[in-house]
Design a protein around this motif. Structure first.
Motif, PDB file in Angstrom:
ATOM      1  N   UNK A  35       0.830  -1.214   0.000  1.00 41.94           N
ATOM      2  CA  UNK A  35       0.000   0.000   0.000  1.00 41.94           C
ATOM      3  C   UNK A  35       0.862   1.261   0.000  1.00 41.94           C
ATOM      4  N   UNK A  36       1.877   1.313   0.863  1.00 46.28           N
ATOM      5  CA  UNK A  36       2.728   2.501   0.939  1.00 46.28           C
ATOM      6  C   UNK A  36       3.514   2.706  -0.351  1.00 46.28           C
ATOM      7  N   UNK A  37       3.943   1.600  -0.978  1.00 45.18           N
ATOM      8  CA  UNK A  37       4.655   1.717  -2.248  1.00 45.18           C
ATOM      9  C   UNK A  37       3.727   2.237  -3.351  1.00 45.18           C
ATOM     10  N   UNK A  38       2.472   1.823  -3.307  1.00 50.44           N
ATOM     11  CA  UNK A  38       1.518   2.222  -4.346  1.00 50.44           C
ATOM     12  C   UNK A  38       1.064   3.664  -4.190  1.00 50.44           C
ATOM     13  N   UNK A  39       1.146   4.199  -2.948  1.00 53.18           N
ATOM     14  CA  UNK A  39       0.678   5.565  -2.711  1.00 53.18           C
ATOM     15  C   UNK A  39       1.401   6.582  -3.587  1.00 53.18           C
ATOM     16  N   UNK A  51      -5.521   2.161  -4.667  1.00 53.05           N
ATOM     17  CA  UNK A  51      -5.461   1.079  -3.671  1.00 53.05           C
ATOM     18  C   UNK A  51      -5.859   1.611  -2.297  1.00 53.05           C
ATOM     19  N   UNK A  52      -6.753   0.923  -1.634  1.00 49.09           N
ATOM     20  CA  UNK A  52      -7.172   1.327  -0.287  1.00 49.09           C
ATOM     21  C   UNK A  52      -6.251   0.694   0.757  1.00 49.09           C
ATOM     22  N   UNK A  53      -6.074   1.376   1.891  1.00 42.78           N
ATOM     23  CA  UNK A  53      -5.180   0.823   2.919  1.00 42.78           C
ATOM     24  C   UNK A  53      -5.763  -0.441   3.546  1.00 42.78           C
TER      25      UNK A  53
END
Length: 463
Positions: free
Chosen positions: A214-218, A225-227
């Protein structure tokens, strides 16, 4: 707006200053004592200067700075404050026995600074205790390292805020009978205990991976992408995997001790301390090589079947094999004379004075990750100090004064009549046990009522 921000900042600063002031720091000069440093030998007829809660100078003929009280300790012995690596003193609740994994609960939320056991511990020279979750669960709650600042009213004031995080694990019969026999869920056997551990850590790895993804996709343009759902339980297990938390594990048998070592190796967990460890002498080299050591009873065993076999030489064997070894109490009574318990390692194992004293000072400090702050009398360390009338390993030794951060919290000459006989508000005058008193050391406190309420009285021995 700027004026409002300034006012808010001022109030926040005031609050911070108040919080810092709640842990008093003392200054004192102790003169002409035999100083047992534990790590740097013994110093005859020496002085210890404490200023603002820190040991500033050790030597002879030290002059007291202006305003610093002087204590003449001629003929007396000065040693570091005793540290109990396994205690349940000052806790209103010990077990959250509702699930095999309860890593989200925290003992710091149930700390009771008014518990008379704190004062009794100070009377025994104990300045720090490790307030632990009980052993009802395979993975219990997060523990709290306490400084015995008797008289504090805010629980936060007796919590050692700069101590690393620790957590309680438990192997063997306690979790299997609570959850397997009591609730009909895993674990019912020692195999199940290992499965709970491996499944829990595997789930935590997946949880970590989900958050990393998730953090990489942010940072990616157009990301939707939702957390992942946050879980305090899984986050705590992930923190263990990341080396942020020290495991302290209730254990008795050699086979289960070796099992957890293998689990830790498989998940690359380095910070692990075994508690009780009654058969630790059988796997002492492995404990020395792969873990942060063992915290043991001096001569307490055979109070139930899985701990039927042990030896009073356990601590000495572990020590001789290079394992960091401490002696603990796990008892509100035994905590008052841990120096006697340490002395037993000389009768059963022939340890030196420094080795025996290390088991209640620097060694438990290492196991709690606070040895850079306490555990020995060294310049720069926090001034947790005890003055004894004779050598602390003598059967006749009696603590005279106990200091925490340079503040005197116990003085035998100022000890009020019957003060140590006060009854704690959370303690019955005549304790009633719902089954045989095999767990007098409180590791299974709060579980009896759980069985009574949800499972009925399936244990026949009651009194």
């Amino acid at each position: 707006m700027k004026k409002l921000n300034f006012i808010l900042a001022a109030f926040l600063g005031l609050g911070l200053s108040t919080a810092q002031a709640q842990a008093p720091k003392g200054s004192v000069l102790i003169k002409n004592a035999t100083v047992l440093t534990v790590t740097k030998g013994n110093l005859e007829n020496s002085d210890v200067l404490v200023q603002d809660g820190i040991i500033k100078q050790i030597g002879k003929n030290i002059a007291a700075p202006a305003g610093v009280q002087t204590i003449d300790a001629t003929g007396k012995y000065v040693m570091p404050g005793i540290i109990d690596a396994h205690s349940h003193v000052a806790l209103d609740v010990v077990n959250e026995a509702s699930a095999p994994i309860t890593s989200e609960v925290r003992m710091k939320d149930v700390v009771n600074p008014f518990e008379i056991g704190i004062y009794r511990a100070l009377a025994g020279g104990v300045t720090i205790s490790h307030a632990m979750h009980g052993s009802a669960n395979v993975v219990g709650g997060q523990n709290a390292t306490l400084k015995h600042r008797w008289g504090a009213k805010d629980p936060a004031d007796i919590i050692m805020q700069d101590a690393p995080r620790t957590i309680k694990f438990a192997l063997g019969e306690n979790p299997t009978r609570v959850h397997g026999r009591g609730n009909g869920i895993q674990p019912r056997t020692r195999m199940g205990v290992e499965a709970v551990l491996r499944n829990g850590f595997s789930e935590a790895l997946q949880y970590k991976k989900a958050w990393e993804t998730y953090h990489a996709a942010k940072a990616t343009k157009g990301n939707t992408l939702t957390p992942p759902a946050y879980s305090e339980r899984l986050q705590t297990l992930a923190d263990i995997l990341d080396g942020k938390i020290i495991i302290h594990c209730h254990s008795y048998r050699a086979d289960e001790i070796y099992m957890l070592i293998n689990v830790a190796k498989d998940f690359n967990i380095k910070k692990l301390v075994f508690q009780h460890t009654n058969e630790g002498f059988k796997v002492a080299p492995e404990i020395a090589e792969y873990t942060m050591g063992a915290s043991v009873f001096a001569d307490w065993w055979a109070y139930k079947m899985e701990v039927y076999y042990s030896t009073a030489y356990n601590a000495a064997i572990l020590q001789r094999n290079g394992a960091i070894t401490s002696i603990n109490s796990d008892s509100a009574e035994l905590i008052r004379h841990l120096y006697h318990e340490a002395a037993k390692t000389q009768r059963y194992g022939g340890l030196t004075d420094d080795e025996a004293l290390a088991m209640i000072t620097i060694n438990p400090a290492k196991q709690l990750g606070i040895d850079d702050k306490v555990g020995s009398i060294e310049v720069g360390k926090q001034a947790d100090i005890v003055i004894f009338d004779t050598h602390p390993l003598s059967s006749y030794a009696v603590p005279q004064m106990t200091f925490v951060d340079g503040v005197k919290y116990f003085d035998i000459k100022a000890d009020k009549d019957d003060q140590r006989q006060l009854v704690a508000a959370t303690e019955m005058v005549e304790p009633i046990f719902l089954r045989a008193n095999e767990e007098a050391h409180r590791c299974m406190q709060d579980v009896d009522a759980y069985f009574e309420a949800f499972q009925g009285a399936f244990y026949h021995e009651k009194h």
